[in-house]
Design a protein around this motif. Structure first.
Motif: not given
Length: 485
Positions: A76-84, A432-437, A411-412, A157-167
């Protein structure tokens, strides 16, 4: 096809004859070793062939620079700014237009899959953003130097992964969740599949600290395919690489030759020991690297303008800038794959659960100018066309706040970018969607990045599989053809 030699039985080569010499275990072992390496066949039986060191089809790139930001950079603060996110800051998702009932499943994923509950508040962007380059792509004010290169960059701008920790660092490098076990990284596959360009330098190099969950590369391919770690210090670039005190060059050469002979004798006895094979190769390379690596890391031959381009004259950028300048010097000398880890240590310097503005201000200041310097320097030297540069991180950060002034792991949906090596410039792919989720348009699992790089390097990942190690389809990924020129 093997050409018969007049001194040996018809149809049998010198190597085949030598492989069959000896009635004991040594002769059998030598034959097995040569067969394993694809030199001879036993009774013309089908034999798995290891890589030839040649690409499977015409490559568009010959080298890769893998830049990895440890800890989870905020998209959000780099390559996919979301003003919403700023527009509805301090409001819960249920108080925004994005909590409508037209898409309850999407809202459910927002709230349940990552524990983003209705009461959590959106956190405003911590930096401004603007359009860069002729392409007019919007990026944050924290990346003005990379922004100046945006017309050579493809942002995904549309990457995803499944590990929500630093692994997830391991997952981005290998394509597998760390709980699945240990799997080769992309750098190891490239090293395994392609031959050497420069025999005096390692073909796979790592710079920067690596955490224990992401410390190795070869795994079941063997330790010969681990990256060689180097430090940007001409006086001490490699562990255990200095010659013993009191030895001159000729004496050291003799000791290396003797050790090499002994290692090979042991290799005949233990032909399937990957650690021994790696040791033999590393020992031979180590002697050559004692002079080649320090020479690469001496920047006194570089112009002042070049050193300033990388930020070597500024305290914030000197360390990473030195790594980037070393990277360019290694690339022009023929190194295949260079991975540079920034911000390692604990979870990673980019792990902004709190005080995000101060943390990201500092980390972007450290990398922005040096990375842009690398892109510009490669381009002006005619090397960018044959070099893929990727700027990545293990996941993004949540649009909602964590604590008073941070964002949690996410990770989403997050962003990476690629440049050079036949990659289109000045484009954005996916969204990503309007709020970058959530990644909602042209979604890409991390191995799609792997597949894209392998395609540009002329490698088919399925041709690299080894017996007994069948890979899943998702392990191979799919090339992102929309960003390939």
């Amino acid at each position: 096809m093997i050409t018969p030699h007049s001194h040996f039985p018809l149809g049998r080569s010198r190597r085949t004859f030598l492989a069959d010499l000896g009635q004991g275990f040594t002769g059998l072992a030598l034959g097995a070793m040569l067969a394993r390496d694809g030199i001879v066949r036993a009774n013309d039986a089908p034999l798995w062939q290891p890589p030839t060191g040649q690409p499977h089809f015409t490559p568009k790139a010959k080298s890769v620079v893998w830049l990895f930001m440890n800890g989870g950079m905020s998209h959000l603060e780099s390559f996919d700014p979301k003003p919403e996110v700023t527009k509805y800051a301090d409001k819960s998702i249920s108080e925004t237009p994005y909590a409508d009932t037209q898409n309850p499943e999407r809202l459910k994923r927002r709230e349940v899959a990552f524990n983003v509950e209705l009461r959590q508040k959106l956190y405003p962007l911590q930096v401004g953003f603007r359009k860069y380059g002729q392409s007019g792509i919007e990026l944050s004010d924290w990346v003005p130097h990379m922004g100046s290169c945006i017309d050579d960059i493809a942002v995904v701008r549309s990457m995803w992964t499944t590990d929500d920790n630093h692994g997830a660092q391991t997952q981005f490098h290998s394509g597998r969740h760390m709980l699945d076990g240990e799997f080769p990284t992309l750098g190891a596959w490239v090293h395994y599949g392609l031959g050497s360009i420069n025999d005096d330098l390692p073909q796979f190099i790592s710079m920067g600290n690596r955490e224990y969950w992401n410390a190795k590369d070869g795994h079941y391919l063997g330790p010969a395919h681990d990256a060689v770690p180097i430090r940007v210090d001409p006086g001490n670039p490699l562990d255990y690489a200095k010659p013993a005190s009191g030895l001159d060059v000729d004496e050291q050469q003799l000791s290396f030759e003797l050790a090499g002979r002994l290692n090979r004798l042991k290799g005949v006895e233990y032909p399937n020991d990957p650690a021994l094979t790696a040791r033999i190769k590393a020992y031979e390379l180590a002697f050559r690297m004692q002079t080649s690596i320090p020479e690469v890391l001496k920047f006194d031959t570089e112009t002042q303008a070049t050193q300033e381009l990388y930020g070597l004259n500024e305290p914030d950028t000197r360390d990473f800038g030195s790594q980037m300048l070393a990277t360019r010097r290694l690339i022009e000398r023929g190194v295949r794959f260079i991975q540079v880890q920034h911000g390692a240590g604990g979870a990673g310097a980019w792990d902004a659960h709190g005080n995000l503005k101060a943390m990201h201000t500092q980390t972007f200041k450290q990398v922005d100018k040096p990375v842009a310097g690398l892109l510009k320097d490669l381009k002006q030297r005619g090397l960018l066309d044959s070099t893929i540069v990727i700027f990545a991180t293990e996941f993004g950060r949540t649009p909602a706040s964590q604590g008073a002034d941070g964002r949690d792991h996410h990770p989403y949906g997050f962003s990476v970018w690629m440049a050079g090596g036949g990659i289109k410039g000045g484009i954005v792919h996916g969204a990503t969607d309007e709020i970058g989720f959530h990644a909602v348009e042209h979604r890409h699992y991390v191995t799609d990045i792997h597949a894209t790089i392998l395609k540009q390097m002329g490698l088919d990942s399925r041709e690299l599989e080894i017996p007994g190690r069948k890979r899943l389809d998702i392990d191979h990924g799919n090339p992102i053809n929309e960003i390939i020129a």
